[in-house]
Design a protein around this motif. Structure first.
Motif, PDB file in Angstrom:
ATOM      1  N   ARG A 136       3.388  -8.800  -6.547  1.00  0.00           N
ATOM      2  CA  ARG A 136       3.397  -7.607  -6.336  1.00  0.00           C
ATOM      3  C   ARG A 136       4.464  -6.945  -6.988  1.00  0.00           C
ATOM      4  O   ARG A 136       4.441  -5.713  -7.642  1.00  0.00           O
ATOM      5  N   ASN A 167       5.989  -3.832   9.816  1.00  0.00           N
ATOM      6  CA  ASN A 167       6.970  -3.400  11.288  1.00  0.00           C
ATOM      7  C   ASN A 167       8.190  -4.492  11.649  1.00  0.00           C
ATOM      8  O   ASN A 167       8.966  -4.055  12.134  1.00  0.00           O
ATOM      9  N   ASP A 194       9.459  -7.899  -3.238  1.00  0.00           N
ATOM     10  CA  ASP A 194       8.308  -8.178  -2.570  1.00  0.00           C
ATOM     11  C   ASP A 194       8.205  -9.742  -2.388  1.00  0.00           C
ATOM     12  O   ASP A 194       8.515 -10.379  -3.474  1.00  0.00           O
ATOM     13  N   GLU A 210       9.995   3.126   6.638  1.00  0.00           N
ATOM     14  CA  GLU A 210       8.702   3.664   7.092  1.00  0.00           C
ATOM     15  C   GLU A 210       8.342   3.568   8.670  1.00  0.00           C
ATOM     16  O   GLU A 210       9.246   2.954   9.146  1.00  0.00           O
ATOM     17  N   LYS A 211       7.394   4.393   8.851  1.00  0.00           N
ATOM     18  CA  LYS A 211       7.017   4.537  10.322  1.00  0.00           C
ATOM     19  C   LYS A 211       6.416   3.511  10.749  1.00  0.00           C
ATOM     20  O   LYS A 211       5.778   2.599   9.776  1.00  0.00           O
ATOM     21  N   HIS A 271       2.321   9.014  14.499  1.00  0.00           N
ATOM     22  CA  HIS A 271       2.359  10.342  13.672  1.00  0.00           C
ATOM     23  C   HIS A 271       1.783  11.544  14.443  1.00  0.00           C
ATOM     24  O   HIS A 271       2.536  12.510  14.243  1.00  0.00           O
ATOM     25  N   LEU A 322       9.854  -6.276  10.115  1.00  0.00           N
ATOM     26  CA  LEU A 322      11.188  -6.238   9.176  1.00  0.00           C
ATOM     27  C   LEU A 322      11.853  -5.010   9.072  1.00  0.00           C
ATOM     28  O   LEU A 322      12.825  -5.069   8.487  1.00  0.00           O
ATOM     29  N   HIS A 323      11.476  -3.987   9.691  1.00  0.00           N
ATOM     30  CA  HIS A 323      12.196  -2.620   9.560  1.00  0.00           C
ATOM     31  C   HIS A 323      13.301  -2.766  10.103  1.00  0.00           C
ATOM     32  O   HIS A 323      14.377  -2.349   9.426  1.00  0.00           O
ATOM     33  N   ASN A 347       0.852  -1.168   0.060  1.00  0.00           N
ATOM     34  CA  ASN A 347      -0.115   0.139   0.109  1.00  0.00           C
ATOM     35  C   ASN A 347       1.037   1.147   0.068  1.00  0.00           C
ATOM     36  O   ASN A 347       0.826   2.039  -0.793  1.00  0.00           O
ATOM     37  N   ILE A 348       1.758   1.506   1.081  1.00  0.00           N
ATOM     38  CA  ILE A 348       2.545   2.753   1.036  1.00  0.00           C
ATOM     39  C   ILE A 348       3.537   2.989   0.123  1.00  0.00           C
ATOM     40  O   ILE A 348       3.710   4.105  -0.606  1.00  0.00           O
ATOM     41  N   THR A 383       7.980  -2.468   4.277  1.00  0.00           N
ATOM     42  CA  THR A 383       7.355  -3.940   4.681  1.00  0.00           C
ATOM     43  C   THR A 383       6.754  -3.535   6.248  1.00  0.00           C
ATOM     44  O   THR A 383       6.867  -2.532   6.698  1.00  0.00           O
TER      45      THR A 383
HETATM   46  N1  LIG Z   1       3.796   6.970   6.243  1.00  0.00           N
HETATM   47  C1  LIG Z   1       2.276   6.619   6.334  1.00  0.00           C
HETATM   48  O1  LIG Z   1       1.598   7.452   6.735  1.00  0.00           O
HETATM   49  C2  LIG Z   1       2.119   5.047   6.377  1.00  0.00           C
HETATM   50  C3  LIG Z   1       0.779   4.812   5.803  1.00  0.00           C
HETATM   51  C4  LIG Z   1       0.583   3.208   5.640  1.00  0.00           C
HETATM   52  C5  LIG Z   1       1.673   2.500   5.930  1.00  0.00           C
HETATM   53  N2  LIG Z   1       2.865   2.864   6.497  1.00  0.00           N
HETATM   54  C6  LIG Z   1       4.039   2.026   7.104  1.00  0.00           C
HETATM   55  O2  LIG Z   1       4.460   1.238   5.887  1.00  0.00           O
HETATM   56  C7  LIG Z   1       4.641  -0.189   6.302  1.00  0.00           C
HETATM   57  C8  LIG Z   1       3.732  -1.010   5.302  1.00  0.00           C
HETATM   58  O3  LIG Z   1       2.824  -0.749   5.422  1.00  0.00           O
HETATM   59  P1  LIG Z   1       1.500  -1.055   4.114  1.00  0.00           P
HETATM   60  O4  LIG Z   1       0.176  -0.684   4.663  1.00  0.00           O
HETATM   61  O5  LIG Z   1       2.169  -0.753   2.623  1.00  0.00           O
HETATM   62  O6  LIG Z   1       1.508  -2.712   4.152  1.00  0.00           O
HETATM   63  P2  LIG Z   1       1.373  -3.669   2.996  1.00  0.00           P
HETATM   64  O7  LIG Z   1       0.642  -4.985   3.534  1.00  0.00           O
HETATM   65  O8  LIG Z   1       0.333  -3.283   2.224  1.00  0.00           O
HETATM   66  O9  LIG Z   1       2.605  -3.860   2.135  1.00  0.00           O
HETATM   67  C9  LIG Z   1       3.811  -4.424   2.826  1.00  0.00           C
HETATM   68  C10 LIG Z   1       4.412  -5.333   1.812  1.00  0.00           C
HETATM   69  O10 LIG Z   1       5.617  -5.735   2.196  1.00  0.00           O
HETATM   70  C11 LIG Z   1       5.741  -6.931   1.651  1.00  0.00           C
HETATM   71  N3  LIG Z   1       6.801  -8.044   2.346  1.00  0.00           N
HETATM   72  C12 LIG Z   1       6.764  -8.654   3.650  1.00  0.00           C
HETATM   73  N4  LIG Z   1       7.920  -9.146   3.878  1.00  0.00           N
HETATM   74  C13 LIG Z   1       8.766  -8.800   3.057  1.00  0.00           C
HETATM   75  C14 LIG Z   1      10.062  -8.999   2.571  1.00  0.00           C
HETATM   76  N5  LIG Z   1      10.738 -10.084   3.426  1.00  0.00           N
HETATM   77  N6  LIG Z   1      10.737  -8.566   1.702  1.00  0.00           N
HETATM   78  C15 LIG Z   1      10.199  -7.901   0.630  1.00  0.00           C
HETATM   79  N7  LIG Z   1       8.828  -7.520   1.019  1.00  0.00           N
HETATM   80  C16 LIG Z   1       7.862  -7.904   1.848  1.00  0.00           C
HETATM   81  C17 LIG Z   1       4.301  -7.551   1.814  1.00  0.00           C
HETATM   82  O11 LIG Z   1       4.164  -8.704   0.998  1.00  0.00           O
HETATM   83  C18 LIG Z   1       3.532  -6.545   1.282  1.00  0.00           C
HETATM   84  O12 LIG Z   1       3.423  -6.362  -0.201  1.00  0.00           O
HETATM   85  C19 LIG Z   1       4.203  -0.378   7.614  1.00  0.00           C
HETATM   86  O13 LIG Z   1       5.353  -0.198   8.375  1.00  0.00           O
HETATM   87  C20 LIG Z   1       3.290   0.944   8.015  1.00  0.00           C
HETATM   88  O14 LIG Z   1       3.384   1.232   9.246  1.00  0.00           O
HETATM   89  C21 LIG Z   1       2.831   4.198   6.742  1.00  0.00           C
END
Ligand SMILES: NC(=O)c1ccc[n+]([C@@H]2O[C@H](COP(=O)([O-])OP(=O)(O)OC[C@H]3O[C@@H](n4cnc5c(N)ncnc54)[C@H](O)[C@@H]3O)[C@@H](O)[C@H]2O)c1
Length: 349
Positions: free
Chosen positions: A38, A73, A33, A93-94, A181, A75-76, A10-11, A71
């Motif tokens: 994806r 949290n 991914d 990402e946060k 945030h 895995l960050h 998503n992000i 990814t």
């Molecule tokens: N800044 C913002 O406002 C904001 C908004 C949404 C999400 N986020 C942060 O972004 C991060 C991801 O959230 P999201 O909503 O995009 O989640 P999401 O589930 O939509 O996307 C995460 C992706 O990471 C992939 N992934 C998992 N393990 C992996 C790996 N080992 N190697 C590569 N890819 C891997 C997943 O398959 C998935 O496609 C989170 O930490 C969330 O807190 C921040």
């Protein structure tokens, strides 16, 4: 500059990738991914880069200067540390990590390697937030003695039973997901005051029976009825700092009818209510009359600002307000909130 996107969910698709695509100094070399479709969908959509499923392929590629870690949290820390050690600059990402301990390990890796490590506290690049910071810094609010933070929704638990509601993956619930945030905005606008103590409570109530949770729509859904829900869906408390006292009430779900997403900066000369993600209103008195106004200004895209600043700081060496050294304090406060709630006592710093 060549960059890689790790995690194409998503992000990444809504913010990081489009912003990099607009930046003329940047070329995306990898979309990574663990779900191969994806990664390849991103290659097809954006017409560049290679699709990979293992981020370790990026580590050995000397051409890659920087990565975005998008990814879940859990895995960050691991991915960020591996990338820093391989000489890459990182925008993670946060929240920085699931816990303060993990965030400290990331910070230590940044200090060891000297590479950039910024965290996705995107509001530090938001026009409303930066204008409010100017109001406070210039003394327009007088002494800001209390900030009230409300990040409350009527029904907004994400992906009930999935990654967001599993402590092992996310590190926590609404506090670590949304609260990060809001607390970061307060810290930034108030000049990153030193925390003194935290007293808090956290509740896992409305979503604990996944089948009985009523909702209209669910982001990051649908619910997984055999999944895990072991994080807080609401949280409240007080943080004493060297600057203002911060009180907060946050909820993914709280039976309140209407969402309440705002921050009140209360000064002895004026107050400001920031409508989260939107504009703000100033309240004061003039010549015995009560006055309020909404400043009008152009809102730029804060994700583009964040990515452009990340790319720029790699080129110039400038230290941004989203550097791990600044942002880590919010992780420490969140840890204290969880610790206070778990032990039913105040945590002193
Ligand atoms: N800044 C913002 O406002 C904001 C908004 C949404 C999400 N986020 C942060 O972004 C991060 C991801 O959230 P999201 O909503 O995009 O989640 P999401 O589930 O939509 O996307 C995460 C992706 O990471 C992939 N992934 C998992 N393990 C992996 C790996 N080992 N190697 C590569 N890819 C891997 C997943 O398959 C998935 O496609 C989170 O930490 C969330 O807190 C921040």
């Amino acid at each position: 500059m060549k960059v890689a996107i790790i995690g194409c969910g998503n992000i990444a698709n809504s913010a990081h990738i489009p912003a990099y695509m607009k930046n003329r100094d940047v070329e995306i070399k990898y979309f990574c991914d663990i779900i191969p479709e994806r990664a390849s969908a991103a290659v097809a959509k954006y017409g560049c880069g290679r699709a990979i499923t293992d981020y370790r392929e990026i580590l050995g590629d000397r051409e890659v200067d920087a990565v975005s870690v998008c990814t879940p949290n859990n895995l960050h820390a691991q991915i960020t540390i591996d990338c820093l050690e391989a000489g890459k600059h990182v925008l993670c990402e946060k929240p920085a990590a699931r816990s303060y301990t993990e965030a400290l390990e990331m910070q230590a890796a940044q200090h060891r390697t000297g590479r950039v490590l910024n965290i996705g506290v995107v509001n530090r690049f938001n026009d409303s937030v930066n204008l409010i910071k100017k109001y406070i810094d210039s003394g327009r609010l007088g002494e800001v003695f209390h900030v009230y933070v409300s990040f409350r929704a009527h029904r907004s638990i994400p992906g009930l039973g999935g990654d967001f509601t599993t402590r092992e993956v996310a590190g926590g619930g609404v506090l670590i997901d949304w609260g990060v945030h809001f607390l970061d905005i307060v810290m930034y606008c108030c000049g990153d005051p030193k925390p003194i103590s935290v007293s808090a409570e956290a509740f896992c109530k409305l979503g604990r029976n996944i089948r009985e949770y009523a909702y209209r729509s669910m982001w990051a859904g649908p619910p997984r009825y055999d999944g895990i829900y072991d994080v807080e869906d609401s949280v409240t408390g007080m943080i004493r700092t060297g600057g203002p006292v911060i009180t907060f009430n946050g909820a993914w779900a709280q039976n309140i009818g209407k969402d309440e997403m705002y921050i009140d900066f209360m000064g002895d000369k004026a107050g400001i209510r920031l409508y989260y993600g939107k504009d703000f209103e100033v309240y004061t008195s003039e010549h015995g009359a009560l006055v309020s106004y909404k400043p009008e200004f152009n809102m730029t895209n804060h994700f583009e600002n964040e990515i452009n600043a990340f790319v720029g700081c790699i080129q110039t060496g400038e230290r941004l307000a989203s550097h791990i050294d600044t942002v880590i304090i919010t992780q420490r406060i969140m840890q204290a909130i969880y610790d206070s709630a778990a032990t039913d006592r105040e945590i002193e710093f």
